[in-house]
Design an enzyme around this catalytic site. Structure first.
Site, PDB file in Angstrom:
ATOM      1  N   LYS A 143       0.812  -1.226   0.000  1.00 54.10           N
ATOM      2  CA  LYS A 143       0.000   0.000   0.000  1.00 54.10           C
ATOM      3  C   LYS A 143       0.842   1.271   0.000  1.00 54.10           C
ATOM      4  O   LYS A 143       0.433   2.291  -0.544  1.00 54.10           O
ATOM      5  CB  LYS A 143      -0.933   0.007   1.217  1.00 54.10           C
ATOM      6  CG  LYS A 143      -1.927  -1.159   1.243  1.00 54.10           C
ATOM      7  CD  LYS A 143      -3.050  -0.981   0.255  1.00 54.10           C
ATOM      8  CE  LYS A 143      -4.051  -2.136   0.320  1.00 54.10           C
ATOM      9  NZ  LYS A 143      -5.050  -2.060  -0.758  1.00 54.10           N
ATOM     10  N   GLU A 164      -9.860   5.818   3.022  1.00 51.04           N
ATOM     11  CA  GLU A 164     -10.664   4.742   3.589  1.00 51.04           C
ATOM     12  C   GLU A 164      -9.715   3.591   3.875  1.00 51.04           C
ATOM     13  O   GLU A 164      -8.670   3.490   3.236  1.00 51.04           O
ATOM     14  CB  GLU A 164     -11.741   4.296   2.594  1.00 51.04           C
ATOM     15  CG  GLU A 164     -11.277   3.320   1.490  1.00 51.04           C
ATOM     16  CD  GLU A 164     -10.258   3.909   0.518  1.00 51.04           C
ATOM     17  OE1 GLU A 164     -10.247   5.146   0.353  1.00 51.04           O
ATOM     18  OE2 GLU A 164      -9.466   3.125  -0.062  1.00 51.04           O
ATOM     19  N   SER A 172       1.734  -9.697  -0.719  1.00 48.10           N
ATOM     20  CA  SER A 172       1.399  -8.265  -0.671  1.00 48.10           C
ATOM     21  C   SER A 172       1.634  -7.620   0.690  1.00 48.10           C
ATOM     22  O   SER A 172       1.799  -6.408   0.786  1.00 48.10           O
ATOM     23  CB  SER A 172      -0.047  -8.050  -1.107  1.00 48.10           C
ATOM     24  OG  SER A 172      -0.925  -8.836  -0.317  1.00 48.10           O
TER      25      SER A 172
HETATM   26  C1  LIG Z   1      -1.608  -6.958   2.556  1.00 50.98           C
HETATM   27  C2  LIG Z   1      -2.773  -6.635   1.690  1.00 50.98           C
HETATM   28  N1  LIG Z   1      -2.926  -7.297   0.550  1.00 50.98           N
HETATM   29  C3  LIG Z   1      -3.969  -7.056  -0.267  1.00 50.98           C
HETATM   30  C4  LIG Z   1      -4.938  -6.141   0.057  1.00 50.98           C
HETATM   31  C5  LIG Z   1      -6.102  -5.968  -0.868  1.00 50.98           C
HETATM   32  O1  LIG Z   1      -6.083  -4.802  -1.629  1.00 50.98           O
HETATM   33  P1  LIG Z   1      -5.712  -4.825  -3.149  1.00 50.98           P
HETATM   34  O2  LIG Z   1      -6.588  -5.838  -3.812  1.00 50.98           O
HETATM   35  O3  LIG Z   1      -6.015  -3.437  -3.612  1.00 50.98           O
HETATM   36  O4  LIG Z   1      -4.292  -5.154  -3.298  1.00 50.98           O
HETATM   37  C6  LIG Z   1      -4.815  -5.413   1.255  1.00 50.98           C
HETATM   38  C7  LIG Z   1      -5.816  -4.406   1.628  1.00 50.98           C
HETATM   39  O5  LIG Z   1      -5.896  -3.903   2.696  1.00 50.98           O
HETATM   40  C8  LIG Z   1      -3.692  -5.682   2.088  1.00 50.98           C
HETATM   41  O6  LIG Z   1      -3.540  -5.027   3.243  1.00 50.98           O
END
Ligand SMILES: Cc1ncc(COP(=O)(O)O)c(C=O)c1O
Lengths: 397, 263
Positions: free
Chosen positions: A90, A112, A379
């Site tokens: 993020k 948000e 992620s």
């Molecule tokens: C670690 C992590 N992965 C994935 C996501 C999902 O968001 P996005 O689909 O935009 O990557 C989030 C959302 O809070 C997150 O914190």
């Protein structure tokens, strides 16, 4: 690269701008500012500087030897976004957007958040660049992700608990939009995913594309070839777009987006928008939406707060329709198992969101020959989910 | 001729301003909505706006959010609202305008919506999350059948946008008095006169002002700058607080608004 979206913000049939007129001039201004910034050397230089010196990029592409051995098939590589400052992908986006907000002369930013990762990343960049910051978070998530709430407050942000609707991510976004409509003159709205009205889906994708650009270079360097699969979880879809985008032209690379199937696709308690939704307008863009026949948004569920969202970014809807990306799903239980597995095999505690992508890799790898290569976008890290996991296994912390 | 045009033509002849009350359809149930429309018409409402409930009312403040929730809990749908309009039309000729977010209309189907709305006796539609750039699919279908798409303008709207919006609006132009969501506000801001005079430079359509209108005296002040005043949250709040005699109380306040505008 492809020339999508078009100037109205459409990826094929999806995207656009469906917001109150009050916000339209602000979106026009944002589009123009972003268009200029993208071409500006100084802006790009500063973005790269902070990603390198502050976020800690490039993030490693780690060969997960333990997980690979456990699965007994394809080689699994992890793109370590969990090692970024603040613990998830993020921050790539919030650095980019707040640099832009500064250029635009804004003094206050709002966001948000679901899991709290985007909220923390926004609060962090706001502290770094000197913005006043308010973060909207659904009441249910405030409880699920209490640690992140306190982190945001430590960083000087105001956290506003949202008690309307289902009290999760979409309701936090409604409330952030209401704030923006009211304070649009001085306030910058920092959206946390590739969702919302144009230009957000394009802009957030561009800021997150650093993930895929690095991963592509790194895998070529490590193995001399492109991967067979790239797998990422999909909430709004930003980590997935970020890693997929630089591989879109590599037709031999299969891309898999993993949505949260919650208690199961048949249970009605999931948030697998692309698997089970249909096109409609939600929060500023036309895309797949989990909705009933009357266009009312359905209640959704996932163990992972960051995936608990009934919409998805419009570019994913487009990539689904043209069959460039395959979208699957993983249930709560599968994500929990994959979470526990990676802790043991490689000593990495993943975010529950990322564990959905891992679950897909764990299913897929054993079916593939050992020379195959899978990249999973890890992620985020799972520190924020330790309480949820403890509850799952009945442990006290 | 569309009932909205008729209404403004008649008012103009008599040197009067329109009062346009808003209630959420189906709050607390559609039977009450039918009664409310009849009572508000009797009390002098010139045009009536009916809100179509949508689960994500992102342009609305807390009062209307709660009304939407009450309505959805009773199972209100766009189809049922159109049935209620059919019933209203058996006795009432007041112009009726639906205010709906885009998704309920989109899922109903644009062609079906326009067809069924006109058959039921709806005169206009306001879609708060459908900016002019995205409106042509609905606008052109509506125009063909004589259903008016009424556009919103805001204090932030630029001159270039105003011109374009005026071209795609029918019936009247709805000026949002504040940068903000719906809800009751004490003070009236001084941007209003500025906005309405900018609007008048690009269109000869009647001009209405809404968002934040909370009391008859304030409405009378606002009316100096426009042809119609719209009030919603202050009426919806009465429905929230009075389960027994909401209809007569709402009608009473509508009468007060109307007489303040006539005064
Ligand atoms: C670690 C992590 N992965 C994935 C996501 C999902 O968001 P996005 O689909 O935009 O990557 C989030 C959302 O809070 C997150 O914190």
């Amino acid at each position: 690269m492809m020339s999508i979206p078009d100037e109205r913000g459409y990826f094929g049939d999806y995207g656009g701008r469906f917001v109150p007129e009050t916000l339209m001039p602000a979106l026009e201004e944002l589009s123009e500012s972003y268009r200029l910034a993208k071409k500006d050397k100084e802006f790009n230089h500063r973005f790269k500087y902070y990603l390198h010196q502050y976020v800690g990029r490039p993030s490693p592409l780690y060969f997960a030897c333990g997980l690979t051995r456990h699965c007994g098939g394809a080689q699994i590589y992890l793109k370590r976004e969990d090692l970024n400052h603040t613990g998830a992908h993020k921050i790539n986006n919030t650095i980019g957007q707040l640099l832009l907000a500064g250029r635009m002369g804004k003094t206050r930013v709002i966001a948000e958040t679901g899991a709290g990762q985007h909220g923390v990343a926004t609060a962090t960049a706001a502290a770094l660049f000197g913005f006043q910051c308010s973060v909207y978070m659904g009441e249910e998530d405030v409880h699920r992700q209490a640690l992140n709430v306190f982190r945001m407050r430590l960083l000087g942000a105001e956290v506003i608990t949202v008690k309307s609707g289902s009290r999760t991510l979409k309701d936090a976004m409604n409330e952030a939009i209401r704030d923006w409509v009211t304070n649009v003159e001085n306030t910058y709205y920092c959206i946390g995913s590739v969702a919302g009205p144009h230009p957000y889906p394009e802009m957030v994708r561009d800021f997150q594309a650093v993930i895929g650009i690095e991963a592509r270079e790194q895998i070529l360097e490590h193995t001399g070839r492109l991967p067979d699969y790239v797998i990422a979880c999909v909430g709004g879809g930003s980590n997935a777009m970020g890693i997929f985008y630089p591989f879109l032209q590599d037709k031999e690379v299969k891309l898999i987006g993993v949505e949260a199937a919650g208690h199961g696709l048949e249970s009605g308690r999931h948030c697998a928008t692309l698997s089970r939704g249909k096109p409609g307008v939600l929060q500023g863009s036309y895309s797949y939406v989990l909705q009933d026949e009357h266009g009312q948004v359905l209640p959704v569920h996932s163990i992972s707060a960051g995936l608990d969202y009934p919409g998805v970014g419009p570019e994913h809807s487009y990539l689904k329709d043209i069959n460039r990306v395959v979208y699957t799903s993983a249930e709560d239980g599968e994500a929990v198992k994959a979470f526990q597995l990676l802790c043991r095999t490689d000593g990495i505690i993943p975010a529950l969101e990322s564990a959905h992508a891992l679950a897909e890799a764990v299913k897929l790898a054993p079916q593939l020959p050992p020379e195959s290569i899978i990249i999973v976008n890890l992620s985020g890290r799972g520190d924020k989910d330790v309480n949820t996991m403890a509850k799952m296994v009945g442990a006290k912390v | 001729m569309n009932r909205i045009d008729n209404c403004f033509a008649n008012l103009k002849e008599n040197g009067q301003k329109a009062f346009i009350p808003f209630v959420t359809a189906g709050d607390p149930d559609l039977g009450t909505t039918v009664e409310l429309v009849r009572a508000m018409t009797g009390a002098g409402a010139d045009i009536i706006e009916l809100g179509v409930p949508y689960s994500e009312p992102l342009a609305d403040g807390p009062v209307i959010q709660k009304a939407v929730q009450r309505s959805l809990e009773r199972g209100t749908t766009l189809a049922k609202i159109l049935e209620a309009v059919t019933i209203i039309r058996k006795t009432e000729q007041v112009p009726l305008v639906l205010m709906s977010y885009y998704n309920p209309i989109l899922q109903y189907g644009l062609d079906n919506f326009v067809q069924h709305a006109v058959e039921a006796g709806v005169d206009g539609v306001i879609v708060p999350d459908l900016p002019v750039e995205e409106c042509p699919p609905l606008f052109s279908r509506a125009l063909e059948k004589g259903l008016y798409l009424i556009q919103l303008v805001a204090p932030t709207t630029t001159e270039a946008r105003l011109k374009k919006i005026a071209r795609f609006s029918r019936g009247f132009i709805y000026c949002v008095s504040v940068t903000g969501v719906t809800g009751v506000r004490e003070e009236t801001n001084n941007q209003i006169a500025n906005l309405t005079s900018r609007v008048r430079q690009v269109t000869s359509l009647p001009v209405g002002i809404g968002f934040g209108v909370s009391a008859p005296a304030q409405a009378a002040q606002i009316a100096r700058h426009c042809d119609a005043v719209i009030a919603g949250s202050v009426l919806v709040k009465i429905i929230e607080n009075n389960s027994d005699n909401a209809v007569s109380m709402v009608a009473g306040l509508v009468a007060d608004f109307k007489s303040a505008l006539s005064g």
